[in-house]
Design a protein around this motif. Sequence first.
Motif, PDB file in Angstrom:
ATOM      1  N   LEU A   1       1.018  -1.527  -0.422  1.00 45.60           N
ATOM      2  CA  LEU A   1       0.417   0.045   0.203  1.00 45.60           C
ATOM      3  C   LEU A   1       0.838   1.331  -0.237  1.00 45.60           C
ATOM      4  O   LEU A   1       0.650   1.843  -0.723  1.00 45.60           O
ATOM      5  CB  LEU A   1      -0.950   0.098   1.456  1.00 45.60           C
ATOM      6  N   TYR A   2       1.777   0.781   0.676  1.00 47.20           N
ATOM      7  CA  TYR A   2       2.765   2.040   0.282  1.00 47.20           C
ATOM      8  C   TYR A   2       3.665   2.882  -0.475  1.00 47.20           C
ATOM      9  O   TYR A   2       2.964   3.767  -1.001  1.00 47.20           O
ATOM     10  CB  TYR A   2       3.859   2.140   1.506  1.00 47.20           C
ATOM     11  N   HIS A   3       4.085   1.495  -1.436  1.00 48.02           N
ATOM     12  CA  HIS A   3       5.095   1.648  -3.213  1.00 48.02           C
ATOM     13  C   HIS A   3       3.828   2.181  -4.193  1.00 48.02           C
ATOM     14  O   HIS A   3       3.622   2.812  -3.815  1.00 48.02           O
ATOM     15  CB  HIS A   3       5.494   0.894  -2.902  1.00 48.02           C
ATOM     16  N   PHE A   4       2.313   1.019  -3.799  1.00 45.09           N
ATOM     17  CA  PHE A   4       1.352   1.834  -4.689  1.00 45.09           C
ATOM     18  C   PHE A   4       0.684   2.786  -4.756  1.00 45.09           C
ATOM     19  O   PHE A   4      -0.050   3.045  -5.445  1.00 45.09           O
ATOM     20  CB  PHE A   4       1.285  -0.245  -4.859  1.00 45.09           C
ATOM     21  N   VAL A   5       0.563   3.087  -3.303  1.00 41.92           N
ATOM     22  CA  VAL A   5      -0.944   3.973  -2.990  1.00 41.92           C
ATOM     23  C   VAL A   5      -0.046   5.425  -2.398  1.00 41.92           C
ATOM     24  O   VAL A   5      -0.355   5.832  -3.161  1.00 41.92           O
ATOM     25  CB  VAL A   5      -2.181   3.611  -2.487  1.00 41.92           C
ATOM     26  N   ALA A   6       0.759   5.597  -1.714  1.00 41.07           N
ATOM     27  CA  ALA A   6       1.145   6.413  -1.256  1.00 41.07           C
ATOM     28  C   ALA A   6       1.746   7.311  -1.965  1.00 41.07           C
ATOM     29  O   ALA A   6       1.405   7.920  -1.464  1.00 41.07           O
ATOM     30  CB  ALA A   6       2.086   5.715   0.205  1.00 41.07           C
ATOM     31  N   GLN A   7       2.751   6.822  -2.507  1.00 40.85           N
ATOM     32  CA  GLN A   7       3.589   6.870  -3.783  1.00 40.85           C
ATOM     33  C   GLN A   7       3.063   7.532  -4.869  1.00 40.85           C
ATOM     34  O   GLN A   7       3.558   8.495  -6.029  1.00 40.85           O
ATOM     35  CB  GLN A   7       4.886   6.326  -3.673  1.00 40.85           C
ATOM     36  N   THR A   8       1.739   7.393  -5.363  1.00 42.68           N
ATOM     37  CA  THR A   8       0.891   8.490  -6.489  1.00 42.68           C
ATOM     38  C   THR A   8       0.206  10.150  -5.982  1.00 42.68           C
ATOM     39  O   THR A   8       0.778  10.453  -4.635  1.00 42.68           O
ATOM     40  CB  THR A   8      -0.460   7.345  -6.216  1.00 42.68           C
ATOM     41  N   THR A   9       0.161  11.008  -6.775  1.00 44.56           N
ATOM     42  CA  THR A   9       0.535  12.306  -6.350  1.00 44.56           C
ATOM     43  C   THR A   9      -1.378  12.716  -6.020  1.00 44.56           C
ATOM     44  O   THR A   9      -2.469  12.586  -6.937  1.00 44.56           O
ATOM     45  CB  THR A   9       0.992  13.365  -7.291  1.00 44.56           C
ATOM     46  N   PRO A  10      -2.367  12.850  -4.979  1.00 49.28           N
ATOM     47  CA  PRO A  10      -3.236  13.101  -5.114  1.00 49.28           C
ATOM     48  C   PRO A  10      -3.824  14.537  -5.681  1.00 49.28           C
ATOM     49  O   PRO A  10      -3.133  15.194  -5.623  1.00 49.28           O
ATOM     50  CB  PRO A  10      -3.205  13.348  -3.930  1.00 49.28           C
ATOM     51  N   THR A  11      -5.458  14.177  -6.286  1.00 44.71           N
ATOM     52  CA  THR A  11      -5.426  14.709  -6.704  1.00 44.71           C
ATOM     53  C   THR A  11      -7.170  15.690  -6.047  1.00 44.71           C
ATOM     54  O   THR A  11      -7.716  17.115  -6.545  1.00 44.71           O
ATOM     55  CB  THR A  11      -6.181  15.074  -8.199  1.00 44.71           C
ATOM     56  N   ASN A  12      -7.348  15.283  -5.135  1.00 45.99           N
ATOM     57  CA  ASN A  12      -8.767  15.275  -4.529  1.00 45.99           C
ATOM     58  C   ASN A  12      -8.374  15.735  -3.293  1.00 45.99           C
ATOM     59  O   ASN A  12      -7.502  14.917  -2.760  1.00 45.99           O
ATOM     60  CB  ASN A  12     -10.030  14.975  -5.263  1.00 45.99           C
ATOM     61  N   SER A  13      -9.431  16.068  -2.312  1.00 46.52           N
ATOM     62  CA  SER A  13      -9.489  15.459  -1.113  1.00 46.52           C
ATOM     63  C   SER A  13      -9.393  13.807  -0.569  1.00 46.52           C
ATOM     64  O   SER A  13      -9.277  13.086   0.520  1.00 46.52           O
ATOM     65  CB  SER A  13     -10.323  16.803  -0.157  1.00 46.52           C
ATOM     66  N   PHE A  14     -10.609  12.917  -1.149  1.00 44.94           N
ATOM     67  CA  PHE A  14     -10.556  11.789  -0.843  1.00 44.94           C
ATOM     68  C   PHE A  14      -9.244  11.272  -0.992  1.00 44.94           C
ATOM     69  O   PHE A  14      -8.502  10.504  -0.490  1.00 44.94           O
ATOM     70  CB  PHE A  14     -11.035  10.982  -2.223  1.00 44.94           C
ATOM     71  N   GLU A  15      -8.272  12.163  -1.990  1.00 48.43           N
ATOM     72  CA  GLU A  15      -7.247  10.791  -2.336  1.00 48.43           C
ATOM     73  C   GLU A  15      -5.564  11.170  -1.343  1.00 48.43           C
ATOM     74  O   GLU A  15      -5.128  11.009  -0.870  1.00 48.43           O
ATOM     75  CB  GLU A  15      -6.657  11.504  -3.976  1.00 48.43           C
ATOM     76  N   ASP A  16      -6.193  13.137  -0.715  1.00 43.74           N
ATOM     77  CA  ASP A  16      -5.647  13.354   0.553  1.00 43.74           C
ATOM     78  C   ASP A  16      -5.550  12.448   1.381  1.00 43.74           C
ATOM     79  O   ASP A  16      -4.130  11.887   2.129  1.00 43.74           O
ATOM     80  CB  ASP A  16      -6.056  14.933   0.617  1.00 43.74           C
ATOM     81  N   ALA A  17      -6.312  11.886   1.661  1.00 43.19           N
ATOM     82  CA  ALA A  17      -6.639  11.085   3.198  1.00 43.19           C
ATOM     83  C   ALA A  17      -5.866   9.665   2.680  1.00 43.19           C
ATOM     84  O   ALA A  17      -5.635   8.660   3.925  1.00 43.19           O
ATOM     85  CB  ALA A  17      -8.618  11.235   3.426  1.00 43.19           C
ATOM     86  N   VAL A  18      -6.842   9.319   1.414  1.00 50.52           N
ATOM     87  CA  VAL A  18      -6.078   8.204   1.077  1.00 50.52           C
ATOM     88  C   VAL A  18      -4.415   7.259   1.377  1.00 50.52           C
ATOM     89  O   VAL A  18      -3.914   6.477   1.757  1.00 50.52           O
ATOM     90  CB  VAL A  18      -6.799   7.147   0.102  1.00 50.52           C
ATOM     91  N   THR A  19      -3.682   8.155   0.227  1.00 48.00           N
ATOM     92  CA  THR A  19      -2.587   8.670   0.416  1.00 48.00           C
ATOM     93  C   THR A  19      -1.704   8.571   1.976  1.00 48.00           C
ATOM     94  O   THR A  19      -0.614   8.008   2.132  1.00 48.00           O
ATOM     95  CB  THR A  19      -1.856   9.396  -0.628  1.00 48.00           C
ATOM     96  N   TRP A  20      -2.628   9.599   2.677  1.00 48.29           N
ATOM     97  CA  TRP A  20      -1.581  10.142   3.637  1.00 48.29           C
ATOM     98  C   TRP A  20      -1.968   8.470   4.492  1.00 48.29           C
ATOM     99  O   TRP A  20      -1.078   8.426   5.566  1.00 48.29           O
ATOM    100  CB  TRP A  20      -3.261  11.144   4.817  1.00 48.29           C
ATOM    101  N   LEU A  21      -2.970   7.859   4.207  1.00 55.63           N
ATOM    102  CA  LEU A  21      -3.207   7.160   5.218  1.00 55.63           C
ATOM    103  C   LEU A  21      -2.265   5.708   5.045  1.00 55.63           C
ATOM    104  O   LEU A  21      -1.484   5.168   6.196  1.00 55.63           O
ATOM    105  CB  LEU A  21      -4.520   6.086   5.700  1.00 55.63           C
ATOM    106  N   CYS A  22      -2.530   5.816   3.979  1.00 56.83           N
ATOM    107  CA  CYS A  22      -1.119   4.552   3.615  1.00 56.83           C
ATOM    108  C   CYS A  22       0.370   4.680   3.162  1.00 56.83           C
ATOM    109  O   CYS A  22       0.946   3.902   3.343  1.00 56.83           O
ATOM    110  CB  CYS A  22      -1.529   4.131   1.974  1.00 56.83           C
ATOM    111  N   SER A  23       0.769   6.070   3.762  1.00 61.03           N
ATOM    112  CA  SER A  23       1.516   6.426   4.279  1.00 61.03           C
ATOM    113  C   SER A  23       2.584   5.611   5.329  1.00 61.03           C
ATOM    114  O   SER A  23       3.295   4.904   5.023  1.00 61.03           O
ATOM    115  CB  SER A  23       2.416   7.629   4.047  1.00 61.03           C
TER     116      SER A  23
END
Length: 399
Positions: free
Chosen positions: A62-84
């Motif tokens: 999850l860290y490498h496949f999700v957290a290292q993507t670039t979020p484009t909205n608030s939902f993605e911000d939350a998901v990438t933060w959690l997966c980090s």
Amino acid sequence: MAEDRSGVLAPSEAIGLPSTGNPRETAVPATGPAELRSGSGLSGHVPALDGVRGLEILMVLLYHFVAQTTPTNSFEDAVTWLCSYGALGVDLFFLLSGFLITGILYDSRADPRYFRNFYMRRVLRIFPLYYGVLAVVFFVLPAIPALRDSEIIGLRDYQAWAWLYGVNVLLAIQGTWDLSYIAHFWSLAIEEHFYLFWPVVVWLLAARRRLFLTVSLAIAAVSFGSRIVASLWGVNPVATTVLTPFQLDALVLGGFFAVYLRQPNGEAAACRFIVPVALAGAALLLLQFGLRHFTDFGSAMEPLRGGAFHLLLAAVLLQALGAPGSSVWSRFFCSGPMVVLGKYSYGLYIYHHFLSHYFAHHGTEIALTSAFGSHTVAVAIQALGGRAASMAIAWLSYE
């Protein structure tokens, strides 16, 4: 895990990871069967530990496949933060590795072939895959014409470090995570270094159980304290993340519990530790938060965060060991998907980063967004596809 070890076990300790770096590349220990033996109340195979290994690699994926993507909205911000926080998977790997390896050593301490058996098992379990991958990276891929201008060619300048399990030292010297496809081998290097001296410690001290437990806690405390001192002295955060002396606390803490729980009613002993260990971790987190926000040297105390997470993850490991078979915890760790992930975790770790690094540095999520019309869908497809491909390769390799 956020010692922003780019600077969470590359943890992200969460948070503030650069969108293009490899903060705290994570790695999976190649430990043996999840077993506790001799006189322990937790004797024999412990399926829950296979699930703990599965949780570790799931966090890393999850860290490498999700957290290292670039979020484009608030939902993605939350998901990438959690997966980090998935970078913490590497810390959990160290804890479990120390637990399992110390258990193997402690149970075989009277064997006249103690050292020979241990090192031969490690060599046969770890070297074929690791060195096979290096041979492909350094000799096979550069011979393919289409790859002659790729990042892979540049890696040949650093191959001596990889062959000698020195990727962590190289990263510390460079002070960056910029080692493309093989940066994640830093944690495998730490494990190999651990194997060089820990069998001697166990062999010398295991006959005196109390002394062994005391020395283990002392080593863990010194490792933890050394990270803080190094940070205060201005040592670069990559070095305090990847150099072996700075990461011994998780490994040795796992070893401490391996020996302490090898007593009658080991499950009960594990349960007694859960709350105190978790509270100690929470207290360290609060201390680090206070120092960071209310003092002038708070940023230099960031290693407190890593130590706190080590304790919290130790509580998770103890929960897996002590949970009743009918509990939600036990059912989760013993579930088929978690056990399968654990079975293939070493290969998954080795292989997945070749895909995740390629995705992160070649804009595949942008191409998928154009195709599907949604960045969120693109990230989901990329993550699921990367995980599926990694699992397929790991399965083929293992079988």
